[in-house]
Design a protein around this motif. Structure first.
Motif, PDB file in Angstrom:
ATOM      1  N   ALA A 118      42.887  37.314  44.276  1.00 51.17           N
ATOM      2  CA  ALA A 118      43.159  37.756  45.651  1.00 51.17           C
ATOM      3  C   ALA A 118      42.161  37.131  46.628  1.00 51.17           C
ATOM      4  O   ALA A 118      42.537  36.717  47.725  1.00 51.17           O
ATOM      5  N   ALA A 119      40.915  37.035  46.221  1.00 52.87           N
ATOM      6  CA  ALA A 119      39.866  36.501  47.109  1.00 52.87           C
ATOM      7  C   ALA A 119      40.089  35.022  47.432  1.00 52.87           C
ATOM      8  O   ALA A 119      39.834  34.594  48.553  1.00 52.87           O
ATOM      9  N   VAL A 120      40.581  34.264  46.452  1.00 50.54           N
ATOM     10  CA  VAL A 120      40.737  32.824  46.665  1.00 50.54           C
ATOM     11  C   VAL A 120      42.188  32.414  46.918  1.00 50.54           C
ATOM     12  O   VAL A 120      42.461  31.263  47.253  1.00 50.54           O
ATOM     13  N   GLY A 121      43.112  33.354  46.727  1.00 46.48           N
ATOM     14  CA  GLY A 121      44.524  33.043  46.965  1.00 46.48           C
ATOM     15  C   GLY A 121      45.122  32.159  45.889  1.00 46.48           C
ATOM     16  O   GLY A 121      45.908  31.261  46.185  1.00 46.48           O
ATOM     17  N   ALA A 122      44.747  32.402  44.653  1.00 46.26           N
ATOM     18  CA  ALA A 122      45.227  31.577  43.541  1.00 46.26           C
ATOM     19  C   ALA A 122      46.040  32.416  42.569  1.00 46.26           C
ATOM     20  O   ALA A 122      45.934  33.640  42.539  1.00 46.26           O
ATOM     21  N   LYS A 173      36.794  40.413  29.152  1.00 44.76           N
ATOM     22  CA  LYS A 173      37.427  40.115  30.439  1.00 44.76           C
ATOM     23  C   LYS A 173      36.505  39.221  31.254  1.00 44.76           C
ATOM     24  O   LYS A 173      35.287  39.346  31.202  1.00 44.76           O
ATOM     25  N   TYR A 174      37.143  38.344  32.026  1.00 46.31           N
ATOM     26  CA  TYR A 174      36.364  37.465  32.897  1.00 46.31           C
ATOM     27  C   TYR A 174      35.728  38.272  34.026  1.00 46.31           C
ATOM     28  O   TYR A 174      36.341  39.165  34.593  1.00 46.31           O
ATOM     29  N   VAL A 175      34.495  37.899  34.342  1.00 45.48           N
ATOM     30  CA  VAL A 175      33.767  38.499  35.458  1.00 45.48           C
ATOM     31  C   VAL A 175      33.359  37.357  36.393  1.00 45.48           C
ATOM     32  O   VAL A 175      32.628  36.447  35.996  1.00 45.48           O
ATOM     33  N   PHE A 176      33.850  37.411  37.615  1.00 42.93           N
ATOM     34  CA  PHE A 176      33.609  36.372  38.595  1.00 42.93           C
ATOM     35  C   PHE A 176      32.555  36.832  39.598  1.00 42.93           C
ATOM     36  O   PHE A 176      32.436  38.017  39.885  1.00 42.93           O
ATOM     37  N   THR A 177      31.833  35.849  40.137  1.00 40.99           N
ATOM     38  CA  THR A 177      30.811  36.128  41.144  1.00 40.99           C
ATOM     39  C   THR A 177      31.132  35.337  42.411  1.00 40.99           C
ATOM     40  O   THR A 177      32.077  34.540  42.440  1.00 40.99           O
ATOM     41  N   SER A 178      30.301  35.524  43.411  1.00 46.85           N
ATOM     42  CA  SER A 178      30.473  34.754  44.645  1.00 46.85           C
ATOM     43  C   SER A 178      30.284  33.264  44.383  1.00 46.85           C
ATOM     44  O   SER A 178      30.879  32.423  45.061  1.00 46.85           O
ATOM     45  N   GLN A 179      29.483  32.907  43.382  1.00 48.06           N
ATOM     46  CA  GLN A 179      29.308  31.494  43.023  1.00 48.06           C
ATOM     47  C   GLN A 179      30.620  30.896  42.517  1.00 48.06           C
ATOM     48  O   GLN A 179      30.901  29.729  42.754  1.00 48.06           O
ATOM     49  N   ASP A 180      31.411  31.704  41.821  1.00 48.82           N
ATOM     50  CA  ASP A 180      32.707  31.233  41.343  1.00 48.82           C
ATOM     51  C   ASP A 180      33.663  30.992  42.512  1.00 48.82           C
ATOM     52  O   ASP A 180      34.467  30.049  42.473  1.00 48.82           O
ATOM     53  N   ILE A 181      33.554  31.802  43.539  1.00 49.40           N
ATOM     54  CA  ILE A 181      34.372  31.588  44.742  1.00 49.40           C
ATOM     55  C   ILE A 181      33.977  30.272  45.403  1.00 49.40           C
ATOM     56  O   ILE A 181      34.837  29.479  45.800  1.00 49.40           O
ATOM     57  N   ILE A 182      32.683  30.010  45.485  1.00 48.73           N
ATOM     58  CA  ILE A 182      32.203  28.753  46.055  1.00 48.73           C
ATOM     59  C   ILE A 182      32.700  27.576  45.216  1.00 48.73           C
ATOM     60  O   ILE A 182      33.186  26.570  45.755  1.00 48.73           O
ATOM     61  N   ALA A 183      32.613  27.703  43.895  1.00 54.97           N
ATOM     62  CA  ALA A 183      33.080  26.637  43.004  1.00 54.97           C
ATOM     63  C   ALA A 183      34.571  26.389  43.190  1.00 54.97           C
ATOM     64  O   ALA A 183      35.022  25.242  43.247  1.00 54.97           O
ATOM     65  N   TYR A 184      35.335  27.461  43.312  1.00 57.21           N
ATOM     66  CA  TYR A 184      36.782  27.322  43.521  1.00 57.21           C
ATOM     67  C   TYR A 184      37.058  26.620  44.846  1.00 57.21           C
ATOM     68  O   TYR A 184      37.905  25.721  44.912  1.00 57.21           O
ATOM     69  N   ASP A 185      36.352  27.018  45.887  1.00 58.52           N
ATOM     70  CA  ASP A 185      36.525  26.374  47.199  1.00 58.52           C
ATOM     71  C   ASP A 185      36.199  24.884  47.130  1.00 58.52           C
ATOM     72  O   ASP A 185      36.890  24.061  47.736  1.00 58.52           O
ATOM     73  N   GLU A 186      35.164  24.537  46.392  1.00 63.05           N
ATOM     74  CA  GLU A 186      34.804  23.122  46.235  1.00 63.05           C
ATOM     75  C   GLU A 186      35.899  22.357  45.493  1.00 63.05           C
ATOM     76  O   GLU A 186      36.226  21.227  45.859  1.00 63.05           O
ATOM     77  N   ILE A 187      36.466  22.972  44.466  1.00 66.35           N
ATOM     78  CA  ILE A 187      37.579  22.349  43.740  1.00 66.35           C
ATOM     79  C   ILE A 187      38.736  22.097  44.699  1.00 66.35           C
ATOM     80  O   ILE A 187      39.325  21.014  44.714  1.00 66.35           O
ATOM     81  N   MET A 188      39.047  23.089  45.531  1.00 62.57           N
ATOM     82  CA  MET A 188      40.162  22.948  46.465  1.00 62.57           C
ATOM     83  C   MET A 188      39.903  21.847  47.495  1.00 62.57           C
ATOM     84  O   MET A 188      40.805  21.093  47.858  1.00 62.57           O
ATOM     85  N   GLN A 189      38.664  21.731  47.950  1.00 57.77           N
ATOM     86  CA  GLN A 189      38.320  20.662  48.900  1.00 57.77           C
ATOM     87  C   GLN A 189      38.539  19.291  48.261  1.00 57.77           C
ATOM     88  O   GLN A 189      39.078  18.379  48.894  1.00 57.77           O
ATOM     89  N   LEU A 190      38.148  19.158  47.012  1.00 61.41           N
ATOM     90  CA  LEU A 190      38.329  17.883  46.319  1.00 61.41           C
ATOM     91  C   LEU A 190      39.802  17.628  46.016  1.00 61.41           C
ATOM     92  O   LEU A 190      40.266  16.485  46.086  1.00 61.41           O
ATOM     93  N   LYS A 191      40.542  18.670  45.703  1.00 62.10           N
ATOM     94  CA  LYS A 191      41.983  18.515  45.475  1.00 62.10           C
ATOM     95  C   LYS A 191      42.683  18.089  46.763  1.00 62.10           C
ATOM     96  O   LYS A 191      43.626  17.304  46.722  1.00 62.10           O
ATOM     97  N   GLN A 192      42.229  18.589  47.913  1.00 62.38           N
ATOM     98  CA  GLN A 192      42.816  18.176  49.192  1.00 62.38           C
ATOM     99  C   GLN A 192      42.588  16.693  49.447  1.00 62.38           C
ATOM    100  O   GLN A 192      43.379  16.057  50.146  1.00 62.38           O
ATOM    101  N   LEU A 193      41.528  16.140  48.896  1.00 65.73           N
ATOM    102  CA  LEU A 193      41.274  14.704  48.981  1.00 65.73           C
ATOM    103  C   LEU A 193      42.066  13.937  47.922  1.00 65.73           C
ATOM    104  O   LEU A 193      41.928  12.724  47.796  1.00 65.73           O
ATOM    105  N   GLU A 194      42.876  14.679  47.165  1.00 64.79           N
ATOM    106  CA  GLU A 194      43.725  14.139  46.093  1.00 64.79           C
ATOM    107  C   GLU A 194      42.912  13.550  44.951  1.00 64.79           C
ATOM    108  O   GLU A 194      43.327  12.590  44.297  1.00 64.79           O
ATOM    109  N   PHE A 195      41.755  14.126  44.677  1.00 64.84           N
ATOM    110  CA  PHE A 195      40.962  13.715  43.537  1.00 64.84           C
ATOM    111  C   PHE A 195      41.613  14.273  42.274  1.00 64.84           C
ATOM    112  O   PHE A 195      42.120  15.392  42.265  1.00 64.84           O
ATOM    113  N   SER A 196      41.571  13.500  41.213  1.00 62.34           N
ATOM    114  CA  SER A 196      42.118  13.948  39.930  1.00 62.34           C
ATOM    115  C   SER A 196      41.192  15.009  39.316  1.00 62.34           C
ATOM    116  O   SER A 196      40.020  15.120  39.695  1.00 62.34           O
TER     117      SER A 196
END
Length: 120
Positions: free
Chosen positions: A8-12, A34-57
């Protein structure tokens, strides 16, 4: 936060989050199976999305993450990332040339068809 809260936090979707976990791009801890996510995981996800927007593999994103994990905020990391980005720029330039050539061919066909129509 649990998986559902993270989604819900990252919209995935669940599948997307699990994919990035399987690819070792997200590394949440586990508690009671069970997986436990932190704010660092949200940052990591956001970074992945930024790179995906650049169409990086995924492979390129993994290389960038590895550099970050090994040489975080060092000139070595930045140099290696710069080399990866410059390589992507070269790929984009090649793709632009290919598209321009295709466009020129399509214009030529279009002009030929217009000439045929006008000759009738």
């Amino acid at each position: 936060m649990q998986l559902r809260e993270f989604m819900a936090a990252v919209g995935a979707t669940r599948d997307t989050v699990r994919f990035y976990i399987e690819e070792d791009l997200l590394t949440p801890s586990k508690s009671a199976g069970k997986y436990v996510f932190t704010s660092q995981d949200i940052i990591a996800y956001d970074e992945i999305m930024q790179l995906k927007q650049l169409e990086f593999s995924i492979e390129l994103i993994k290389k960038i993450k590895q550099q970050h994990d090994i040489n975080c905020s060092t000139s070595e990391q930045w140099q290696q990332n710069l080399a990866l980005v410059e390589k992507e720029i070269q790929k984009a330039e090649h793709e632009l040339k290919r598209i321009e050539q295709r466009k020129e061919k399509l214009i030529s066909v279009s002009n030929q068809l217009k000439d045929l129509l006008m000759a009738q």
